[in-house]
Enzyme design. Structure first.
Site, PDB file in Angstrom:
ATOM      1  CG  HIS A  40      -1.981  -1.053   1.197  1.00 35.78           C
ATOM      2  ND1 HIS A  40      -3.234  -0.902   0.657  1.00 35.78           N
ATOM      3  CD2 HIS A  40      -1.940  -2.324   1.672  1.00 35.78           C
ATOM      4  CE1 HIS A  40      -3.931  -2.026   0.813  1.00 35.78           C
ATOM      5  NE2 HIS A  40      -3.164  -2.910   1.415  1.00 35.78           N
TER       6      HIS A  40
ATOM      7  CG  ASN B 246      -8.048  -4.162   0.983  1.00 38.64           C
ATOM      8  OD1 ASN B 246      -7.357  -3.184   1.273  1.00 38.64           O
ATOM      9  ND2 ASN B 246      -7.566  -5.392   0.974  1.00 38.64           N
TER      10      ASN B 246
ATOM     11  CE1 TYR C 111      -2.372  -4.867   9.297  1.00 37.73           C
ATOM     12  CE2 TYR C 111      -2.406  -2.665   8.402  1.00 37.73           C
ATOM     13  CZ  TYR C 111      -2.694  -4.003   8.281  1.00 37.73           C
ATOM     14  OH  TYR C 111      -3.293  -4.470   7.145  1.00 37.73           O
TER      15      TYR C 111
HETATM   16 FE1  HDD Z   1      -2.588  -4.817   5.536  1.00 38.33          FE
HETATM   17  C1  HDD Z   1      -1.090  -1.812   5.220  1.00 38.33           C
HETATM   18  C2  HDD Z   1      -5.541  -3.484   4.326  1.00 38.33           C
HETATM   19  C3  HDD Z   1      -4.067  -7.916   5.611  1.00 38.33           C
HETATM   20  C4  HDD Z   1       0.161  -6.066   7.008  1.00 38.33           C
HETATM   21  N1  HDD Z   1      -3.189  -3.011   4.882  1.00 38.33           N
HETATM   22  C5  HDD Z   1      -2.417  -1.894   4.839  1.00 38.33           C
HETATM   23  C6  HDD Z   1      -3.185  -0.807   4.325  1.00 38.33           C
HETATM   24  C7  HDD Z   1      -4.435  -1.278   4.074  1.00 38.33           C
HETATM   25  C8  HDD Z   1      -4.442  -2.659   4.433  1.00 38.33           C
HETATM   26  C9  HDD Z   1      -5.613  -0.498   3.514  1.00 38.33           C
HETATM   27  C10 HDD Z   1      -2.671   0.595   4.100  1.00 38.33           C
HETATM   28  C11 HDD Z   1      -2.922   1.482   5.273  1.00 38.33           C
HETATM   29  C12 HDD Z   1      -2.439   2.876   4.975  1.00 38.33           C
HETATM   30  O1  HDD Z   1      -3.050   3.524   4.108  1.00 38.33           O
HETATM   31  O2  HDD Z   1      -1.480   3.287   5.609  1.00 38.33           O
HETATM   32  N2  HDD Z   1      -4.406  -5.566   4.993  1.00 38.33           N
HETATM   33  C13 HDD Z   1      -5.505  -4.840   4.615  1.00 38.33           C
HETATM   34  C14 HDD Z   1      -6.653  -5.701   4.565  1.00 38.33           C
HETATM   35  C15 HDD Z   1      -6.238  -6.946   4.924  1.00 38.33           C
HETATM   36  C16 HDD Z   1      -4.829  -6.858   5.207  1.00 38.33           C
HETATM   37  C17 HDD Z   1      -8.044  -5.239   4.207  1.00 38.33           C
HETATM   38  C18 HDD Z   1      -7.029  -8.211   5.058  1.00 38.33           C
HETATM   39  C19 HDD Z   1      -8.303  -8.253   5.243  1.00 38.33           C
HETATM   40  N3  HDD Z   1      -2.037  -6.654   6.161  1.00 38.33           N
HETATM   41  C20 HDD Z   1      -2.789  -7.796   6.126  1.00 38.33           C
HETATM   42  C21 HDD Z   1      -2.056  -8.884   6.773  1.00 38.33           C
HETATM   43  C22 HDD Z   1      -0.860  -8.356   7.181  1.00 38.33           C
HETATM   44  C23 HDD Z   1      -0.869  -6.966   6.781  1.00 38.33           C
HETATM   45  C24 HDD Z   1      -2.576 -10.285   6.940  1.00 38.33           C
HETATM   46  C25 HDD Z   1       0.287  -8.996   7.896  1.00 38.33           C
HETATM   47  C26 HDD Z   1       0.254 -10.100   8.552  1.00 38.33           C
HETATM   48  N4  HDD Z   1      -0.759  -4.085   5.971  1.00 38.33           N
HETATM   49  C27 HDD Z   1       0.204  -4.772   6.618  1.00 38.33           C
HETATM   50  C28 HDD Z   1       1.422  -3.936   6.940  1.00 38.33           C
HETATM   51  C29 HDD Z   1       0.990  -2.532   6.407  1.00 38.33           C
HETATM   52  C30 HDD Z   1      -0.369  -2.807   5.796  1.00 38.33           C
HETATM   53  C31 HDD Z   1       2.687  -4.480   6.463  1.00 38.33           C
HETATM   54  C32 HDD Z   1       1.960  -1.800   5.504  1.00 38.33           C
HETATM   55  C33 HDD Z   1       1.990  -0.389   6.010  1.00 38.33           C
HETATM   56  C34 HDD Z   1       1.254  -0.409   7.238  1.00 38.33           C
HETATM   57  O3  HDD Z   1       0.787  -1.671   7.485  1.00 38.33           O
HETATM   58  O4  HDD Z   1       1.060   0.509   7.995  1.00 38.33           O
HETATM   59  O5  HDD Z   1       1.649  -3.914   8.292  1.00 38.33           O
END
Ligand code: HDD
Length: 737
Positions: free
Chosen positions: A112, A184, A399
């Site tokens: 993202h 999402n 997160y």
């Molecule tokens: Fe995630 C970012 C949505 C599963 C780990 N995720 C991130 C963002 C969104 C989502 C919208 C961007 C937020 C922003 O604008 O800063 N993610 C989802 C949705 C998921 C999902 C809807 C499942 C239903 N995510 C998911 C899993 C993991 C992560 C299973 C890890 C085990 N997601 C992350 C992250 C991020 C992230 C690596 C990257 C930047 C952040 O968190 O802040 O931790």
């Protein structure tokens, strides 16, 4: 004023009337000079002149200073041993300026990374009061929000119209603490257990050897993973459908995906799935538009959101919930509510509206707000709790953890955009980038030295309580329940709920993506999976790839379609839609003004497209024949004859060498061809009708005329609420049944 291709402009914009901006000069009068830092006049999409407000300027005073506040006399020359000598290590200002610059970038989000944000408000309807004690759902309670939309796979600088899932993350700054709903634009996810997240992301990101392709799923590693890992098939078909290329962030649904638990004031609980429903409806571009836009205007979504908000067309979504009884098995109609690869069709459980969100303010600094915002599904408030969904459980770790690298330490909650609006009284201390100056001597409890403060919150004072949900008796193991085993029936449910045109687009997307895979066994494996979703779909894609259809991975299930999953068949408001008015040198100014008034009066943005920039018939031209493109427009109105202009010479990227009507400027011929192919509404009046006749469009589907500019404008508007002229898309009939 030259045409500014970075923003749409409308009639009445200052244009040539804008006074020339004074060149900056050294102050000549007595020092200090007046601290007037309003910027040069700029033009909003609606043509309003907007000065840059004082608070938007980076600098607050008249004089340039060092970071420690000493006034500087010269920031243009480094301190040197003579004018031809080496630069001195002593030059503090040089070192400070360059060193700060060297550290300006922070790591981009691991997923993202590419996004756009906006501020707004959420207003509760009061309808959720019976199921949740959370104060923000109370009737007319207003809560400030910040929303960030994003693509998943691309880097920070990648193009907006990649075929991808879109993030829809909302931070509610409630007075009971911050609640983050990190969702999402698709209601399901690729994996069921968070431990697989690095796998799907490693597969989707560019190949590790050459770091290509950027922001695309059309490559071997992605399809290798999703074809082997069949629980991803449901999410993947959403990506391959038109949902993967939204027309605008403003026109996307949002989903919390997981099932959450709401807790009422009396302690009773329900399970819910959150839905954001956009007031403007759910719309997409088509693949040809996406490809062209990524080249011509890679910031398309980011610009669209900011322009709409600046123009006062504030995007709105209704927040709704599907409510389920909090039963011991957490199942509904055979669907495991803890499985994030499953939806519950809205026909079975309708979405009940509980509040409305309006985005009404653009960030004033991208880095400070959109880049530094840190969402966290752990941010929960009294009345909202998590469930045992194994994907959600893992997110609760990830997160918080990721921000420590991305934002450089554990104090990222203190950044202005992340600061809660509720009072914070924690005992977290010190660490990198600590900006709070904590008082007291006893950041521990119990203590007697700080009078025992802070105290734990008694029940009557609304503490957050982890709901004491029963834990199923079981053994410790690495396993998922058998109810997670069905990987195909809902992919089929989605596909069977689409109209024929949507199915054709989906089949074309699979064909394109698999056509970009080099490994034959990956294509064949995915074709087997498509066979389990729908045999006709598998056949269409196999035909496109020139492969035989293999045996399906399993027999397609019997499913009842859910019409709510289709984007077609409904009508929507037109706020902020862009209508191009093509004018030639002889356009009738009065008729043109009437057409513009009709379109603008309905809340759309008229854009005059003329042979060249500058004023035309009393209006300001916002696009020229050369710069106008169908991707930039939702509909087109031809307002006069458009004979070839002297500069419409061969060598333009018009239909080079291709036959076209000789009476029409070839650039307009090209534009009309695109608008037609993209199935957008077309209208004309007066000599404009001849332009359409010459191109063979006049009697076509989704083409209207009017006896005046006003009537043509009015007739055009009647074609637009369905978003496109869907009947115009060619279909083969093979995916109809
Ligand atoms: Fe995630 C970012 C949505 C599963 C780990 N995720 C991130 C963002 C969104 C989502 C919208 C961007 C937020 C922003 O604008 O800063 N993610 C989802 C949705 C998921 C999902 C809807 C499942 C239903 N995510 C998911 C899993 C993991 C992560 C299973 C890890 C085990 N997601 C992350 C992250 C991020 C992230 C690596 C990257 C930047 C952040 O968190 O802040 O931790």
């Amino acid at each position: 004023m030259t045409e500014d291709s970075t923003r749409p402009q409308t009639p009445g914009s200052p244009g040539s009337a804008t006074p020339p901006v004074e060149e900056p000069t050294a102050p000549t009068g007595p020092l200090p000079p007046p601290a007037d830092q309003s910027g040069p006049a700029t033009v909003s999409p609606t043509g309003q002149a907007t000065g840059t407000p004082q608070e938007k300027m980076a600098q607050a005073g008249s004089f340039l200073t060092t970071a420690h506040g000493a006034r500087l006399k010269d920031s243009d020359h480094s301190l040197r041993a003579g004018e031809r000598g080496p630069t001195l290590l002593q030059d503090h200002h040089f070192r400070e300026k360059i060193s700060h610059f060297d550290h300006e970038r922070i790591p981009e989000r691991v997923v993202h990374a590419r996004g756009a944000g906006a501020h707004g408000v959420f207003r509760g309807y009061g309808t959720a009061a019976r199921i949740s004690q959370a104060g923000l759902f109370a009737k007319d309670q207003e809560t400030e929000v910040f929303v960030r939309f994003s693509t998943v796979l691309g880097s920070r600088g990648s193009a907006d119209l990649a075929r991808d899932t879109r993030g829809f993350a909302t931070k509610f700054y409630t007075d009971e603490g911050t609640w983050d709903l990190v969702g999402n634009n698709m209601p399901v996810f690729f994996i069921q257990d968070a431990i697989k997240f690095p796998d799907i992301i490693h597969a989707g990101k560019p190949h590790p050897d050459r770091e290509i392709p950027q922001a695309q799923s059309a490559h071997d590693t992605f399809w290798d993973f999703v074809s082997l890992h069949t629980e991803a098939q449901h999410h993947t078909i959403w990506n391959m459908s038109d949902r993967g290329i939204p027309r605008s962030f403003r026109m996307m649904e949002g989903f919390g995906i997981h099932t959450f638990r709401l807790i009422a004031a009396d302690g009773s609980t329900v399970l819910v799935k959150f839905h954001w429903k956009p007031r403007l409806g759910v719309h997409s571009v088509i693949w040809e538009e996406a490809l062209a836009t990524n080249g011509a205007d890679p910031d398309f979504h980011r610009r669209d959101l900011a322009d709409a908000i600046e123009a006062g067309a504030h995007p709105e979504w209704e927040l709704g919930v599907q409510v389920f009884e909090d039963t011991e098995d957490q199942m509904f109609a055979g669907i495991d509510l803890l499985d994030p690869t499953k939806i519950v069709p809205e026909e079975l459980v309708p979405v009940e509206p509980i509040g409305r969100m309006t985005l009404n303010r653009n960030p004033s600094n991208f880095f400070a707000e959109t880049e530094q915002v840190a969402f966290n599904p752990n941010n929960l408030i009294p009345g909202i709790d998590v469930t045992n969904d194994p994907l959600l459980q893992g997110r609760l770790f990830s997160y918080l953890d990721t921000q420590i690298t991305r934002l450089g330490g554990p104090n990222w909650n203190q950044l202005p955009i992340n600061r809660p609006h509720a009072e914070v009284n924690d005992m977290l201390r010190d660490g990198m980038h600590q900006t709070a100056v904590h008082s007291g001597v006893a950041p521990y409890r119990p203590n007697s030295l700080d009078g025992g403060n802070p105290f734990e919150t008694p029940d009557g004072s609304r503490p957050f309580i982890d709901h004491p949900a029963p834990v199923p008796a079981s053994v410790k193991e690495r396993a998922l329940a058998a109810t997670f085993d069905d990987h195909f029936s809902q992919a089929r449910l989605f596909y069977r709920s689409l109209t024929e045109v949507e199915r054709e687009h989906t089949a074309q997307a699979y064909t394109f993506e698999l056509g970009k895979c080099f490994e034959q066994n990956i294509r064949e494996r995915q074709l087997r999976n498509l066979g389990a979703i729908d045999p006709a779909l598998a056949q269409a894609v196999a035909d496109g790839l020139g492969l035989p259809v293999p045996e399906p991975a399993e027999a397609p299930a019997d499913v009842e379609p859910s019409p709510a999953l289709s984007q077609l068949g409904r009508t929507w408001p037109l706020d902020g839609r862009l209508v191009g008015l093509v004018v030639g040198p002889d356009v009738d100014g009065e008729q043109l003004a009437a057409a513009i008034a009709e379109i603008a009066g309905a809340g759309l943005v008229p854009l005059v497209i003329a042979p060249s920039g500058g004023p035309v018939a009393g209006q300001q031209s916002q696009r020229t024949y050369l710069t106008a493109a169908s991707i930039d427009l939702d509909a087109i109105l031809v307002a006069s004859a458009v004979p070839p202009a002297p500069d419409a010479a061969p060598g333009l990227d018009a239909k080079a060498g291709a036959p076209g009507p000789e009476t029409v400027d070839p650039r307009v011929t090209k534009l009309l061809g695109e608008v037609w192919r993209h199935s957008k509404a077309i209208a004309a009046f007066g000599a404009g009708e001849e332009v359409l006749r010459a191109g063979g469009y006049l009697d076509g589907t989704g083409v209207v005329t009017g006896s005046s500019g006003q009537e043509a404008g009015r007739n055009l508007l009647t074609l637009m609420p369905g978003h496109r002229v869907w009947e115009r898309f060619p279909t083969t009939g093979r995916l109809a049944a």
